[in-house]
Each structure stands twice: as structure tokens, then as C-alpha cells.
Design an enzyme around this catalytic site. Sequence first.
Site, PDB file in Angstrom:
ATOM      1  N   CYS A 282     -20.311 -20.418 -56.811  1.00 22.02           N
ATOM      2  CA  CYS A 282     -21.745 -20.587 -57.058  1.00 22.02           C
ATOM      3  C   CYS A 282     -22.498 -20.782 -55.756  1.00 22.02           C
ATOM      4  O   CYS A 282     -23.718 -20.774 -55.742  1.00 22.02           O
ATOM      5  CB  CYS A 282     -21.984 -21.749 -58.001  1.00 22.02           C
ATOM      6  SG  CYS A 282     -21.529 -23.290 -57.247  1.00 22.02           S
ATOM      7  N   GLU A 383     -27.308 -12.507 -61.064  1.00 26.84           N
ATOM      8  CA  GLU A 383     -26.078 -13.078 -60.511  1.00 26.84           C
ATOM      9  C   GLU A 383     -24.937 -12.086 -60.742  1.00 26.84           C
ATOM     10  O   GLU A 383     -24.654 -11.721 -61.889  1.00 26.84           O
ATOM     11  CB  GLU A 383     -25.738 -14.415 -61.190  1.00 26.84           C
ATOM     12  CG  GLU A 383     -24.447 -15.001 -60.645  1.00 26.84           C
ATOM     13  CD  GLU A 383     -24.071 -16.366 -61.217  1.00 26.84           C
ATOM     14  OE1 GLU A 383     -24.235 -16.576 -62.435  1.00 26.84           O
ATOM     15  OE2 GLU A 383     -23.603 -17.214 -60.440  1.00 26.84           O
TER      16      GLU A 383
END
Length: 490
Positions: A282, A383
Site C-alpha cells: 500500500c 489502484e
Amino acid sequence: MSNQLLNFIGGSWARSSAADYLDVINPATAQALTTVPLSPGAEVDAAVAKASEAFVEWRRTPSGERIQPLFKLKMLMEEHRNELARIVSNECGKTYNESQGELQRAIENIEVACGIPMLMQGYNNEDIASGIDEHMIRQPLGVVAAITPFNFPAMIPLWFLPYAVATGNCFILKPSEKVPMSSQKLFELIEQAGFPAGVLQLVNGGKETVDALLDHPGVRAISFVGSTPVAKYIYSRAAANGKRAQCQGGAKNPVVIMPDADMEMTTKIMADSAFGCAGQRCLAASVAITVGAAQDQFIEYIADVASSRKVGYGLNDGVEMGPVIDPNSKARIEGLIGKGQQEGAKLVVDGRNKKVSGYEDGYFVFPTVLDHVPPQGDIAKTEIFGPVLSVMRATDVDEAVRLVNDRAYGNMACIFTGSGSVARKFRYEADAGNIGINIGVAAPMAYFPFSGWNESFFGDLHAQGRHGVEFYTQTKVVVERWPREWSRQF
Ligand code: NAD
């Protein structure tokens, strides 16, 4: 390891009564390693009942005694570190070095939580009025639970677990069903560390198990790490049920490269950030924003390191990058690379449709670099969670900061520069909770909060450090009057 993973409830290992089990797959070989139960709600009920019983004595145990099993757990994790690293690499695909790094970060959280006798101190004022004092004390919540993702199977459970139990709560872990073996091993160590039965419990499962935790009135707080849509769902359902929640979501991390950056160092760090852990971090650099003269040199260097990175099975010597987690991820990532091209980006290094010799069935996507990525396209905003670096261009630092802030997420933003003034402007203006200056993965140490913002975090108090202590405690304020005259009689 047994062929079916177990739950750990009330201090004992228990076979689940689940109707469904999933295979746990090594993503480098596509071979099944074991199976994991999708535990039904009744097993959550059993864990919450045991945790509630254990809480009665655990919260009364002095904090200096509560941390003793944590010291023991730290020692056990050090002792079993190599075995744990191999498990992480096998179920998650990371290289052995990456798994070792993850374990280091996991252990650091236990170390920080061992400072709880000081960390959970309250504060007070004498004489708020004559003979009246006021104190704030921190008390544990009760039964708390964490739901964790696939990409750091050994570290992320420990962003929560040590703080939760050190502050006097009883804790239930629901690990990712894709990588449950690291937690199974962690709980084997927990069993030896000397926690009383019911203080720490493991319930494997998927959505039904999560929903049972979210709806159970006996669970006071939920910690979550995973994708943004699931983070939002968990945050709102936990809140609707009156629970505290801290939910960390997805990311799309921009990194600005100024013309005065040390290009050799920057490129090496950027490659490690974008392609390390196969981009499944992340805090991976996902978008490089090159400013002015940085552009051409950066592309040339990064293309070179991307195409020479050694991809393979993470436990083999010399391998620098492993596979992505499953065939769906591989297909999604490769689809997004194609979409980037359709949107007008130039594919400088193409990591699709590549095989690793001896591991032909593995879910490998090789490092990929897209240049001239249009800022308004999907590829610039979505993402990807794979080893894909998108490069954009800006004419000056103001435009670069605008591009950094033009996104929904806010997990991390970094800048590479030799100028303190540019660095300060960036630190001040970048709309993200974790900032890196000449750093590629701005991961906060265990004694700092993991500060995602915007669509990367839902809640108030983050994981780790003092935020963890505050999240797992409720403040009680006591005002007491003891008039002076009352002592004169003795
Ligand atoms: P995920 O959201 O698919 O799953 C996370 C957890 O939620 C798992 O335990 C899973 O069983 C559970 N879950 C999944 N779908 C659910 C549903 N519909 N209802 C209830 N529970 C559900 O995430 P993942 O694929 O395991 O992990 C990758 C994601 O995690 C990425 O988006 C990544 O950015 C994010 N992540 C964020 C951070 C951070 O600190 N912000 C850290 C690591 C990973």
C-alpha cells in the site's frame, strides 16, 4: 502444517465446522499448500464468549504483567523468524528478504507495545478547585477484532494485536483467507507465550466471518486493513453497530522527481518501491511525476532497472521479485496495462505474458513502465496493486504538487530533490498522510501512526504507536473532592 487450518478459540485449537474450505495457493507454483475454513458466525460467537470471560481477569492484570507474554512472543518470533519468513514467501509470493523485512516490522510493534505501562498513562491536575483533583485514566474497551489483508500476512496482524492486549483488551484475528498460514504459525507461538486462554484468538474465514464480527454486540472495536470498497463497507457497518473502527484502505502513491535529484539513487529507490513485493504494497510508488529535465534521464534509467529485475520464486537465490497473489490479480493488472495503452500512454517496458522457467504456472507479472500517462485517465487514478509504474510529466513543482493532490487516495506522497525549500513546500502541501523526502517507501516505524488520509483511511485513530493505544482504550475522567478539614480530625 496440517492439511486443514484450525481456529484457536479459548486457548485450544479447534477444527471449524465450516461447510466450505478454500485452497491456500503458493502463487509462484500454483500448488495448493493447505486449506482454510470459511468459519460460520457460530464460531465467532464462541470466540467472543471466551474473550468476554477472559476480559474479566485480563483487564485486572497489572500492565507490567500483561506485557510479559509479549516479551516472550517477541523472543519466540525471533527464534522462528526464518521459518515464518519461508511461510510468508510461500503463501504470499514475496522474496525471502522481503519476508524477513516484514517480520522485522512485525516484531517492532511488539517491542513498542511492551512500553504500555508508560504509554497508557493518563494525566491529572491537583486543585482544579480547593481540595478537588481531576484525573484522566485509560481503560480497555473489552473484546476487539482485526480483519487483515493478503499482502503483509505476518506484519499487519501485529499492527493491532500487541497494542490491543497490552492495554488490557481481548483480541480476535480474522486473517486474509488467501494467506492464513502465517497467522496459524503466529498463534502456535502465542500458545507458547503464556497468554491466558481467551485473550488472543484466531478465527479463519471470509465475508460471513467478518459480518459476524461486525454485527456481534460483544465486539467493541474493529481494526481493518484492505481495499477501499471493503474498508468503507466495514467502517459503515461497524459504526452502524456502535463500534469504534479504524479502516485502512487502498492507495495510489505519487512520487515527484525534481531535476536536482540524485538520479542514480532515485532510480534505484524508485524501482525498489514500485516493483518490491511485486508492487503489492500500500506504500508502493505507483505514479512517478518527473519535473523538467528529470524526465528523459529518469525514463532511461528506470526502463533499464525494470527490465533487468530478476523475477521468480521468492525462496530461490538472487530472485528480486515474486509473483502477484492470484490469477485474478494477474488478469486485472495486465488488463489495466492494456487500458493505459488505449488511453495514450507509451509502454516502455511490458511485463505481460512472461513466464519464469520452472514456474510456468506461477502468477507472474514482470516490472512494467508506462510513460506519458494522461493525468485524467483511469490508469492514473486506479489502484493497480502490481509491479506497474506510471510516469507523468510536469513543468514545475507547482504543477507536480497539483498532480499529486489530484487523486482520491492519500496514503503516501514522496519527493526526490536536493532542495530543502522544495522539500518543505512539498511536505506542507501534499495531500497525504505519509510523506517521504528522498524516501521511496515512507513506512512509519512502529512508534508512529500509519497515517493514511482520504480514501486510504476511514476513522480517526490509525494503527501503531500512540494512536493504537488511544484506539484500544477509553478515557475515564474522575473528579474527586477531599476537603482539608476532613483530615484534621486525625
Ligand atoms: P480485501 O479488501 O480484498 O480483503 C481484506 C480483508 O477483508 C480480508 O480479510 C477479506 O477476507 C475481507 N473481505 C474481503 N471482502 C469482504 C467483504 N465483501 N465483506 C467483508 N469482508 C471482506 O484486500 P486484499 O486484496 O486482501 O488486500 C489488498 C488491499 O489492501 C489493497 O487495496 C491495498 O492497498 C490495501 N492495503 C492497505 C494498507 C494500508 O495501510 N492502507 C496496507 C496493506 C494493504
